[in-house]
Scaffold this active site. Structure first.
Site, PDB file in Angstrom:
ATOM      1  N   ASP A  45      -6.859   5.091   0.405  1.00  0.00           N
ATOM      2  CA  ASP A  45      -6.833   5.415   1.839  1.00  0.00           C
ATOM      3  C   ASP A  45      -5.626   6.291   2.170  1.00  0.00           C
ATOM      4  OD1 ASP A  45      -4.892   3.484   1.582  1.00  0.00           O
ATOM      5  OD2 ASP A  45      -5.682   2.149   3.131  1.00  0.00           O
ATOM      6  N   SER A  46      -4.813   6.618   1.161  1.00  0.00           N
ATOM      7  CA  SER A  46      -3.774   7.642   1.326  1.00  0.00           C
ATOM      8  C   SER A  46      -4.399   8.960   1.768  1.00  0.00           C
ATOM      9  CB  SER A  46      -3.001   7.843   0.023  1.00  0.00           C
ATOM     10  OG  SER A  46      -3.899   8.042  -1.055  1.00  0.00           O
ATOM     11  N   ASP A  84     -10.663   2.152  -2.151  1.00  0.00           N
ATOM     12  CA  ASP A  84      -9.882   1.334  -1.223  1.00  0.00           C
ATOM     13  C   ASP A  84     -10.736   0.813  -0.083  1.00  0.00           C
ATOM     14  OD1 ASP A  84      -7.220   0.868  -1.793  1.00  0.00           O
ATOM     15  OD2 ASP A  84      -6.504   2.744  -0.913  1.00  0.00           O
ATOM     16  N   LYS A 112     -10.351  -2.176  -3.813  1.00  0.00           N
ATOM     17  CA  LYS A 112      -8.947  -2.609  -3.720  1.00  0.00           C
ATOM     18  C   LYS A 112      -8.654  -3.075  -2.290  1.00  0.00           C
ATOM     19  CE  LYS A 112      -5.329   0.425  -3.999  1.00  0.00           C
ATOM     20  NZ  LYS A 112      -4.656   0.305  -2.684  1.00  0.00           N
ATOM     21  N   GLU A 114      -5.347  -4.797   0.210  1.00  0.00           N
ATOM     22  CA  GLU A 114      -3.908  -5.028   0.336  1.00  0.00           C
ATOM     23  C   GLU A 114      -3.640  -6.415   0.914  1.00  0.00           C
ATOM     24  OE1 GLU A 114      -2.117  -1.920   2.660  1.00  0.00           O
ATOM     25  OE2 GLU A 114      -2.968  -0.334   1.406  1.00  0.00           O
ATOM     26  N   GLU A 181       3.477  -1.854  -5.439  1.00  0.00           N
ATOM     27  CA  GLU A 181       4.088  -0.639  -4.868  1.00  0.00           C
ATOM     28  C   GLU A 181       5.480  -0.904  -4.326  1.00  0.00           C
ATOM     29  OE1 GLU A 181       1.474   1.497  -2.244  1.00  0.00           O
ATOM     30  OE2 GLU A 181       3.066   2.840  -1.553  1.00  0.00           O
TER      31      GLU A 181
HETATM   32  O1  KIV Z   1      -4.091   4.687  -1.036  1.00  0.00           O
HETATM   33  C1  KIV Z   1      -3.481   4.927  -2.081  1.00  0.00           C
HETATM   34  O2  KIV Z   1      -3.394   6.062  -2.550  1.00  0.00           O
HETATM   35  C2  KIV Z   1      -2.820   3.813  -2.760  1.00  0.00           C
HETATM   36  C3  KIV Z   1      -1.823   4.166  -3.825  1.00  0.00           C
HETATM   37  C4  KIV Z   1      -0.543   4.540  -3.192  1.00  0.00           C
HETATM   38  C5  KIV Z   1      -1.670   3.091  -4.817  1.00  0.00           C
HETATM   39  O3  KIV Z   1      -3.046   2.683  -2.440  1.00  0.00           O
END
Ligand code: KIV
Length: 264
Positions: A45-46, A84, A112, A114, A181
């Site tokens: 989600d970056s 994500d 993934k 968080e 992280e």
């Molecule tokens: O969203 C993302 O790119 C991430 C990485 C920073 C691990 O979660």
């Protein structure tokens, strides 16, 4: 090359072989990373920050991740693909099942999420329903407003112990990979040694089982600032494919991340 499986990644941890990972959001870069031999691609989600220009990952939707996952899947034939679950898309176990299913149908191999202990019911439920899960602890960017900024986590003994406990609980619940992280090297080393599953670090020193970077940071093209823990591999090579090979070489030989990219 054969498709990378989660059991292959676990075997790499057991054999003390470094796992290389990179974020990817489109078909062209996914092909370059895949052909270079990167084992894991994360549709992170970056993308809310590096593609969409937001100042956090919070505006990203499940449909954004679904769209970019399908693009990455179309060309990444060997790499293991993680997608994500974005902000507030897994607030309850039921929401996590529904939204994870969308990403798995788009071709992801794992989702993934968080967070720590509060996620264990969702993790168990997802795994029971056939959806592999990657955890994400330490600096979890979806909680930036709780942290008050993008800050190193786990510097105090109490928070460090809590993060270690969260990692163990998530492993027990069924996660098969963990992204860690922005934590001090000593804590990353403790968590990596305590877990049987592979730990993928970003800003967590060089002793984690693998490394991941946001691709725009690895090429020095992020619109915002480049975090201390990242490195511009394009600067040394001037060529994208060579930059990816240099990243792989430096992770495998433990030259990256060095002390200047780590927190103590
Ligand atoms: O969203 C993302 O790119 C991430 C990485 C920073 C691990 O979660």
């Amino acid at each position: 090359m054969a498709k990378i499986s989660v059991s292959r990644l676990t075997k790499m941890k057991q054999d003390n072989q470094k796992i290389t990972c990179m974020t990817a959001y489109d078909a062209s870069f996914a092909a370059i990373f895949d052909q270079a031999g990167i084992q894991v691609l994360l549709v992170g989600d970056s993308l809310g920050m590096v593609l969409q220009g937001h100042d956090s990952t919070l505006p990203v939707t499940v449909d954004d991740i679904r769209y970019h996952t399908a693009a990455v899947v179309s060309t990444a034939k060997s790499a293991f693909i993680i997608a994500d679950l974005p902000f507030m898309s897994y607030s309850t176990p039921e929401m996590s099942y529904e939204n994870a299913a969308i990403l798995m149908r788009a071709g992801a191999n794992m989702v993934k999420m968080e967070g720590g202990e509060w996620l264990t019911d969702s993790v168990k439920g997802l795994v029971e329903r056939g959806i592999p899960v990657c955890g994400h602890l330490g600096l979890t960017p979806q909680s930036v407003n709780i942290f008050g900024g993008y800050k190193v986590q786990g510097r105090e003994e109490e928070q460090a112990n809590e993060l270690l406990n969260d990692a163990l609980l998530l492993q027990e619940a069924g996660i098969q990979l963990l992204v860690l992280e922005c934590v001090p090297v000593s804590l990353a080393d403790r968590i990596t040694a305590a877990l049987q599953i592979p730990v993928i670090g970003i800003g967590a020193g060089c002793e984690t089982d693998g490394q991941i970077l946001v691709m725009h940071d690895a090429f020095g093209v992020s619109a915002g600032f480049c975090p201390k823990f990242s490195k511009n591999f394009l600067l040394e090579t001037g060529d994208i494919r060579q930059a990816v090979t240099l990243y792989i070489d430096q992770v495998e030989s433990r030259q990256f991340p060095s002390a200047e990219h780590s927190f103590y």
